[in-house]
Write a protein that holds these residues in place. Structure first.
Motif, PDB file in Angstrom:
ATOM      1  N   GLU B  99       0.349  -1.576  -7.632  1.00 10.69           N
ATOM      2  CA  GLU B  99       1.311  -1.078  -8.605  1.00 10.69           C
ATOM      3  C   GLU B  99       1.616   0.369  -8.357  1.00 10.69           C
ATOM      4  O   GLU B  99       2.774   0.788  -8.349  1.00 10.69           O
ATOM      5  CB  GLU B  99       0.738  -1.205 -10.022  1.00 10.69           C
ATOM      6  CG  GLU B  99       1.183  -2.438 -10.761  1.00 10.69           C
ATOM      7  CD  GLU B  99       0.539  -2.489 -12.144  1.00 10.69           C
ATOM      8  OE1 GLU B  99      -0.100  -3.504 -12.460  1.00 10.69           O
ATOM      9  OE2 GLU B  99       0.667  -1.478 -12.871  1.00 10.69           O
ATOM     10  N   GLN B 101       1.233   2.011  -5.711  1.00  7.44           N
ATOM     11  CA  GLN B 101       2.001   2.165  -4.488  1.00  7.44           C
ATOM     12  C   GLN B 101       3.466   1.889  -4.749  1.00  7.44           C
ATOM     13  O   GLN B 101       4.339   2.637  -4.317  1.00  7.44           O
ATOM     14  CB  GLN B 101       1.463   1.202  -3.435  1.00  7.44           C
ATOM     15  CG  GLN B 101       2.042   1.461  -2.069  1.00  7.44           C
ATOM     16  CD  GLN B 101       1.518   0.461  -1.077  1.00  7.44           C
ATOM     17  OE1 GLN B 101       1.474  -0.735  -1.369  1.00  7.44           O
ATOM     18  NE2 GLN B 101       1.146   0.913   0.094  1.00  7.44           N
ATOM     19  N   ARG B 102       3.696   0.791  -5.521  1.00 10.67           N
ATOM     20  CA  ARG B 102       5.085   0.482  -5.834  1.00 10.67           C
ATOM     21  C   ARG B 102       5.705   1.627  -6.631  1.00 10.67           C
ATOM     22  O   ARG B 102       6.812   2.064  -6.346  1.00 10.67           O
ATOM     23  CB  ARG B 102       5.176  -0.823  -6.655  1.00 10.67           C
ATOM     24  CG  ARG B 102       5.431  -2.058  -5.837  1.00 10.67           C
ATOM     25  CD  ARG B 102       5.825  -3.214  -6.731  1.00 10.67           C
ATOM     26  NE  ARG B 102       4.815  -3.458  -7.769  1.00 10.67           N
ATOM     27  CZ  ARG B 102       3.722  -4.212  -7.602  1.00 10.67           C
ATOM     28  NH1 ARG B 102       3.489  -4.795  -6.440  1.00 10.67           N
ATOM     29  NH2 ARG B 102       2.849  -4.373  -8.592  1.00 10.67           N
ATOM     30  N   ALA B 103       4.884   2.097  -7.590  1.00 10.16           N
ATOM     31  CA  ALA B 103       5.399   3.197  -8.412  1.00 10.16           C
ATOM     32  C   ALA B 103       5.700   4.406  -7.548  1.00 10.16           C
ATOM     33  O   ALA B 103       6.741   5.054  -7.686  1.00 10.16           O
ATOM     34  CB  ALA B 103       4.396   3.562  -9.497  1.00 10.16           C
ATOM     35  N   LEU B 105       6.367   4.426  -4.443  1.00 13.53           N
ATOM     36  CA  LEU B 105       7.566   4.171  -3.654  1.00 13.53           C
ATOM     37  C   LEU B 105       8.810   4.407  -4.502  1.00 13.53           C
ATOM     38  O   LEU B 105       9.773   5.027  -4.056  1.00 13.53           O
ATOM     39  CB  LEU B 105       7.547   2.733  -3.115  1.00 13.53           C
ATOM     40  CG  LEU B 105       6.595   2.518  -1.939  1.00 13.53           C
ATOM     41  CD1 LEU B 105       6.518   1.042  -1.578  1.00 13.53           C
ATOM     42  CD2 LEU B 105       7.086   3.299  -0.723  1.00 13.53           C
ATOM     43  N   ASN B 106       8.711   3.903  -5.783  1.00 16.97           N
ATOM     44  CA  ASN B 106       9.852   4.139  -6.665  1.00 16.97           C
ATOM     45  C   ASN B 106      10.087   5.636  -6.851  1.00 16.97           C
ATOM     46  O   ASN B 106      11.211   6.110  -6.794  1.00 16.97           O
ATOM     47  CB  ASN B 106       9.615   3.502  -8.040  1.00 16.97           C
ATOM     48  CG  ASN B 106       9.813   2.006  -7.998  1.00 16.97           C
ATOM     49  OD1 ASN B 106      10.437   1.503  -7.065  1.00 16.97           O
ATOM     50  ND2 ASN B 106       9.301   1.294  -8.975  1.00 16.97           N
ATOM     51  N   ILE B 107       8.923   6.328  -7.087  1.00 16.74           N
ATOM     52  CA  ILE B 107       9.048   7.767  -7.294  1.00 16.74           C
ATOM     53  C   ILE B 107       9.662   8.421  -6.076  1.00 16.74           C
ATOM     54  O   ILE B 107      10.523   9.287  -6.182  1.00 16.74           O
ATOM     55  CB  ILE B 107       7.680   8.395  -7.618  1.00 16.74           C
ATOM     56  CG1 ILE B 107       7.265   7.974  -9.032  1.00 16.74           C
ATOM     57  CG2 ILE B 107       7.723   9.908  -7.513  1.00 16.74           C
ATOM     58  CD1 ILE B 107       5.866   8.409  -9.400  1.00 16.74           C
ATOM     59  N   ASP B 109      11.604   7.088  -4.018  1.00 16.47           N
ATOM     60  CA  ASP B 109      13.038   6.796  -4.053  1.00 16.47           C
ATOM     61  C   ASP B 109      13.736   7.740  -5.034  1.00 16.47           C
ATOM     62  O   ASP B 109      14.747   8.357  -4.713  1.00 16.47           O
ATOM     63  CB  ASP B 109      13.280   5.350  -4.523  1.00 16.47           C
ATOM     64  CG  ASP B 109      13.082   4.359  -3.386  1.00 16.47           C
ATOM     65  OD1 ASP B 109      12.881   3.169  -3.661  1.00 16.47           O
ATOM     66  OD2 ASP B 109      13.137   4.823  -2.229  1.00 16.47           O
ATOM     67  N   ASP B 110      13.126   7.796  -6.256  1.00 18.19           N
ATOM     68  CA  ASP B 110      13.717   8.682  -7.248  1.00 18.19           C
ATOM     69  C   ASP B 110      13.781  10.104  -6.732  1.00 18.19           C
ATOM     70  O   ASP B 110      14.773  10.799  -6.932  1.00 18.19           O
ATOM     71  CB  ASP B 110      12.901   8.675  -8.552  1.00 18.19           C
ATOM     72  CG  ASP B 110      13.081   7.372  -9.313  1.00 18.19           C
ATOM     73  OD1 ASP B 110      12.281   7.095 -10.220  1.00 18.19           O
ATOM     74  OD2 ASP B 110      14.039   6.654  -8.971  1.00 18.19           O
TER      75      ASP B 110
END
Lengths: 157, 377
Positions: B99, B101-103, B105-107, B109-110
């Motif tokens: 999670e 890591q996904r977060a 990655l999202n961050i 991206d953001d």
């Protein structure tokens, strides 16, 4: 000269013909016995006071009525020169002008003007003003003795 | 051996003895064989006991082992359980890590998006800063231009006051001289002509003087400062002593506050308003003028109320316009600049001025002036 009141010599330094005539009328109205000399600019006024040509026979004024707005040399400059000159500084100078600006008033007194009077628009007020000038300067006030001047002319009323 | 006939008694004995000995020998042999067997049995028993002991030992050992095994198994089970728990936790952790890591990655991206937007914002900001610098430069230039303009205006005002009034003075004085000198030669019409000329030039002078006063509201203004409105009112009343006496007017004032204003202009406002109140009085009523103020937020709200002739609703705004008059020149004197000056002054202070009125009963002039910085809600 006994019994004959001394005729007062007044030098009016004023370039506006209308104002000159008004003063003449006012003096006549106040029945001031005077010898009025009129000069239209400051340079001529200084030449007259210093008896420079063409004014070698100029009488020494008992009182100077001085406007501020004059061509060539303005009233403030004439005043300064008169008061700086030991020969002339004793002559009382009444600034007679339309300006009522505080700056002009302050400056005049700083340069040792004896008094400062603003001309009135209303004729009656002006006549009254000249009457009071006469009363004060020529009747109440003791003017400096003529010493050193040419003998006073017998003037015309 | 038995000799046949040797003595048979001795031989039997011998035989018997020999048999007994033989028997004893056999018995002994038997005994020893028995003993031997016994010993062997004992040995076997001992071995058996030994074996039994060994067996018991083994059994105990096995039991121990089994116990250990059992314990081991328990421990193992525990360990297994623990291991399973750990595996579960690990799985949960893994889940969480995934999670995160996904977060992340999202961050990331953001962040990329943010970075792009920050770069955009930076560009806009630097453009804005440039614009501000330019504006500041322009503002400074404007301020300088304004200062110059004010100086020019002051100069203009001086010229207006001085040079414009000069010819008017001449007109007036000489017309009056004319009248005096030639009054016997002037007929009524001539005198009337002269009066109109004099009157006209007088009015022109008043207009010029009032225009000058109007212009000087801004050009000769002092910076705003704490001003005692009560003192300003008293000063105004001092200037109006004669008109107040002549009209038998009564001025009532409530205590007035300190305001943020220009003291001499404040006096001007009161002077104009009260002079108007006296001027435009009802012929049948003694002029009563009431001055009071109350705080509204950060503004002091003043009211100057009179019992004069009042103003019609249609004209309530016109009265504040420069040189607008509501009456003929013959009815009431004045150039119509008093209220225009009041409006200019009050607006310069940051307030508003307006009037409420009932024709035939009176008017109430309202104006607001900012309170001093510490006061007000």
């Amino acid at each position: 000269m006994t019994g004959t009141p001394r005729v007062v010599v007044i030098l009016l330094v004023e370039d506006d013909a209308g104002d000159v005539l008004l003063l003449r009328e006012a003096l006549a109205d106040a029945r001031v016995v005077n010898d009025l000399h009129v000069l239209g600019d400051g340079e001529k006024a200084m030449a007259f006071l210093r008896r420079l040509p063409p004014y070698e026979n100029a009488p020494r004024p008992d009182l100077v009525l001085l406007d501020l707005n004059l061509p060539r040399k303005n009233g403030h400059e004439v005043l300064q020169e008169m008061k700086a000159d030991p020969e002339l500084r004793a002559i009382p100078v009444v600034i007679l002008t339309t300006s009522d600006s505080e700056a002009d008033i302050a400056l005049a007194y700083e340069h040792y003007a004896n008094s400062y009077v603003t001309k009135k628009s209303n004729l009656d007020e002006f006549l009254d003003l000249v009457r009071k000038l006469d009363e004060f300067w020529l009747q109440i006030v003791r003017l400096p003795p003529p010493g050193g001047a040419a003998p006073p002319k017998k003037g015309l009323p | 051996m038995s000799a046949p006939g040797a003595g048979t008694a001795s031989s039997d004995f011998e035989r018997f003895t020999r048999a007994t000995v033989n028997l004893l020998e056999d018995a002994a042999a038997e005994k020893s064989r028995l003993e031997g067997a016994l010993r062997a049995a004992f040995n076997i028993l001992e071995d058996f006991a030994e074996e039994k002991r060994r067996l018991e030992d083994n059994q105990r050992a096995v039991l121990n082992i089994l116990e250990d095994a059992a314990r081991e198994r328990l421990t193992l089970e525990d360990s297994q359980k623990a291991a399973l728990n750990i595996l579960e936790d690990a799985a949960v952790e893994k889940g969480r890590l995934e999670e995160m890591q996904r977060a992340l990655l999202n961050i990331l991206d953001d962040v990329d998006v943010q970075r792009a937007s920050v770069e955009r914002t930076n560009r806009i900001l630097s453009e804005e800063v440039e614009r501000r610098w330019r504006t500041e430069g322009e503002l400074k230039a404007h301020a300088e231009a304004l200062a110059r303009s004010n100086a020019e205006l002051e100069q203009f005002a001086y010229v207006a006051s001085h040079d414009l009034q000069e010819p008017l003075r001449k007109i007036q004085s000489y017309c009056q001289l004319l009248e005096r000198r030639y009054k016997d030669e002037l007929d009524e019409r001539g005198k009337t002509y002269i009066n109109f000329v004099v009157d006209g030039s007088e009015r022109m002078q008043n207009l010029v003087r009032d225009l000058l006063a109007f212009a000087r509201v801004r050009s000769a203004a002092k910076p705003l400062q704490p001003t005692d409105a009560g003192a300003s009112l008293q000063e105004a009343l001092g200037y109006l002593e004669t008109p107040i006496q002549e009209a038998d007017a009564e001025v009532r004032a409530a205590p007035l506050p300190l305001v943020n204003a220009d003291p001499s202009q404040m006096t001007q406002v009161f002077q104009n308003l009260i002079s108007n109140a006296i001027k435009f009085r009802r012929p049948d009523a003694k002029p009563v003028i009431d001055v009071r103020a109350h705080l509204e937020g950060h503004l002091w709200h003043f009211v100057v109320r009179d019992n004069g002739i009042g103003i019609e609703p249609a004209h309530l705004e016109r009265v504040f316009v420069i040189f607008q008059r509501l009456h003929g020149r013959g009815e009431y004197p004045g150039t119509g600049i008093g209220l225009a000056i009041c409006k200019r002054v009050i607006e310069r202070f940051g307030g508003r001025i307006w009037v409420e009125s009932t024709p035939g009963e009176g008017s109430a002039f309202h104006f607001t002036v900012p309170a001093l910085k510490e006061e007000g809600a």
